[in-house]
Motif scaffolding. Sequence first.
Motif, short mmCIF file in Angstrom:
data_model
loop_
_atom_site.label_atom_id
_atom_site.label_comp_id
_atom_site.label_asym_id
_atom_site.label_seq_id
_atom_site.Cartn_x
_atom_site.Cartn_y
_atom_site.Cartn_z
N THR A 28 -2.59 0.15 7.83
CA THR A 28 -1.60 0.87 7.03
C THR A 28 -2.08 2.29 6.82
N GLU A 45 1.02 -4.51 2.91
CA GLU A 45 -0.36 -4.05 2.92
C GLU A 45 -1.05 -4.54 4.19
N ARG A 89 -2.47 2.81 -3.77
CA ARG A 89 -2.05 3.01 -2.38
C ARG A 89 -3.26 3.07 -1.46
N ALA A 99 -4.50 -0.44 -0.91
CA ALA A 99 -3.55 -1.20 -0.09
C ALA A 99 -3.69 -0.85 1.38
N GLU A 100 -4.03 0.40 1.67
CA GLU A 100 -4.20 0.83 3.06
C GLU A 100 -5.52 0.35 3.64
#
Length: 741
Positions: A346, A430, A475, A478-479
């Motif tokens: 991601t 994710e 974020r 999540a990446e």
Amino acid sequence: MGDKANAHPGAAGRATTADRPSSIRNVVLVGHSGSGKTTLVEALALTAGAVNRAGRVEDGGTISDYDEIEHRQQRSVQLSLVPVEWDGYKINLLDTPGYADFVGELRAGLRAADAALFVVSAAQEPGAVAGATRAVWEECAAVGMPRAIVVTHLETARTGYEELTGVLAEVFGGDDPDAVLPLYLPQYGAPGPDGHSPTTGLVGLLTRKVYDYASGRRDELPPDPDQEPLIEEARNRLIEGIIAESEDESLMDRYLGGEDIDVKTLVDDLETAVASGTFHPVLAAAPAVDGGREGLGTVELLELITRGFPTPLEARCPQLTTPQGAARPAVGCDPDGPLVAEVVKTSSDPYVGRISLVRVFSGTLRPDETVHVSGHGLDGHADRDGAEAALHEADERVGALSAPFGKQQRTLGRVIAGDLACVAKLSRAETGDTLSAKESPLLMEAWSMPDPLLPLAIQAHSKADEDKLSQGLTRLVAEDPTMHLEQNQATHQLVLWCLGEAHADVALERLRTRYGVQVDVVPHKVSLRETFGGRSAGRGRHVKQSGGHGQYAICEIDVEPLPAGSGIEFVDKVVGGAVPRQFIPSVEKGVRAQAARGVAAGHPLVDVRITLHDGKAHSVDSSDAAFQTAGALALREAASGTTIHLLEPVAEVRVLVSDEYVGPVMSDLSGRRGRVVGTEQAAGSRTLVRAEVPEIEIGRYAVDLRSISHGTGRFSRSYARHEPMPQQVADRLGALLEGGA
């Protein structure tokens, strides 16, 4: 691998949509930082016609358009996909970072690929090969992933090709060194002014032909007579290695009987052995020279990929369950089957938003359709208290599908089973999440990730940054599943756990450039505690009269230390109603609140018994609040009458390291006040060292172990207990004692 001199290249820069899984090859490039993986990808793209001689696609971009972080750090920090076409096949080349801090990107590449190219630089010391790549080789071997080896940097080689291939056979062949053999030998030109002989071509051992690249294109020539003895010796060993892996058991008898096995049979058996993961050919490659399109060995490598590496049809789809955990049957690589895809990476684009790199295992993914997103966190990525990451689910509409070319995204109409592509605007997906049909949700088994063990304590630089920090960190994590975010309740610090210093630097840079958040790095604190060194007594007196309703509470307590792990024990021994019954819980609440705040250096008080034995009350002015305050005062007075010991957390550390580094590792652990409690022999000439080490001494151990073991060691840690900190160490941490942890 065969006689073909040139294959039909793909159109430069054209986004391709595979029409069947059998025409797709997914290949991950693995190797130490600086081994030449990205240069090799560029050379393969040039040979395949995906870029022109300047390395550019049709619209002027390049496949090596790195982001700003990679430009500044002068190394790859993320997985990148470069799709090319060759001879009617679509090849998805997955270029991975070689630096250990970005092993999460490497694991993502391994998950998405069906075969691996191990890139080894001839400019490295031979001994560096084992430390840099052996662990990944073993991972691939454990799942039977086909592997080949590519030698680069022949122009600056400090190790002869023959010597290096011997090292590779020893390192990667294990008990069967004949399973790792060269398919080609380099051909050298006349020595230059520096005495170095450039590599001008390759000698095909099976075909007995020379493929000369000196002109910038691949020319087929007969070998010189003086080369033939060397060719025959290497060829015979190669044939024996191929035949040993052949499914035709009569082939070895025929060969030993003097029969000349035809090249087609040998090539067919070679391709079968490579695809099954039992034979690992060694090739050499270099970029094109003199403006040529075909770099040395690139045609041979593309032939090996298309003819020797497996199709997605031969790959195993990870185990499937429903999001609730019910088992589901395995699915095949069928474009008409149920949709099963996985987000393997991601990233964020300032203009497009979130972009997900997806591998489709079954079915066909189309833009604008609604899919179900399921995720459960990755193995090794549980919360630091041991709790598994929570399952999350959502229905999302698929955005545009595209194939990347550097910073460009080429639109695709669909993505079939076996292929990879980028998906835009999956805002809730994710890394590691499963995409499936919304009417039949599925969840793939998690893939393992290393546990981040380098703590980075951060705080917002300003009030404006504080408002954006939470969203930016959410974020970021999540990446990148190799990062873990912790809000430490004991130290009140926000801690970002990373794999190493370079990983931490990239995280801070992404927070700043992608999410506009500036943070300050502060010293990481461990959760220290306090306890009484001996028995003591205290009297708490809270009496105030200032007109109207007053405050009156007096209590007397005894405090004694308890064994480690006992916590806080409160005992009521009041007799005669000196402290009314309704206020005894108030005293307990007060002393427990003070214990949580600490009595000396601001760390929680533990492992004591607090006995309330006397006190006084007033019929009008006594209250719950007054007795809470009196209890706290009594505990603080008791603390002033004895020695307060500082307790530090001790971790159980398990270090897996090559046998040659066991001595330095154990010596280093001892220097960290560690106690080695045992060693065990592990597979692959490695040793597992178990030790107990104060946590304050291993904050940077993730970095230091890498240096001590030359990148071969790895470790895990878990909380064991708190122990008294030696006084000399406590004195050295005076600032910490004054400010609290």
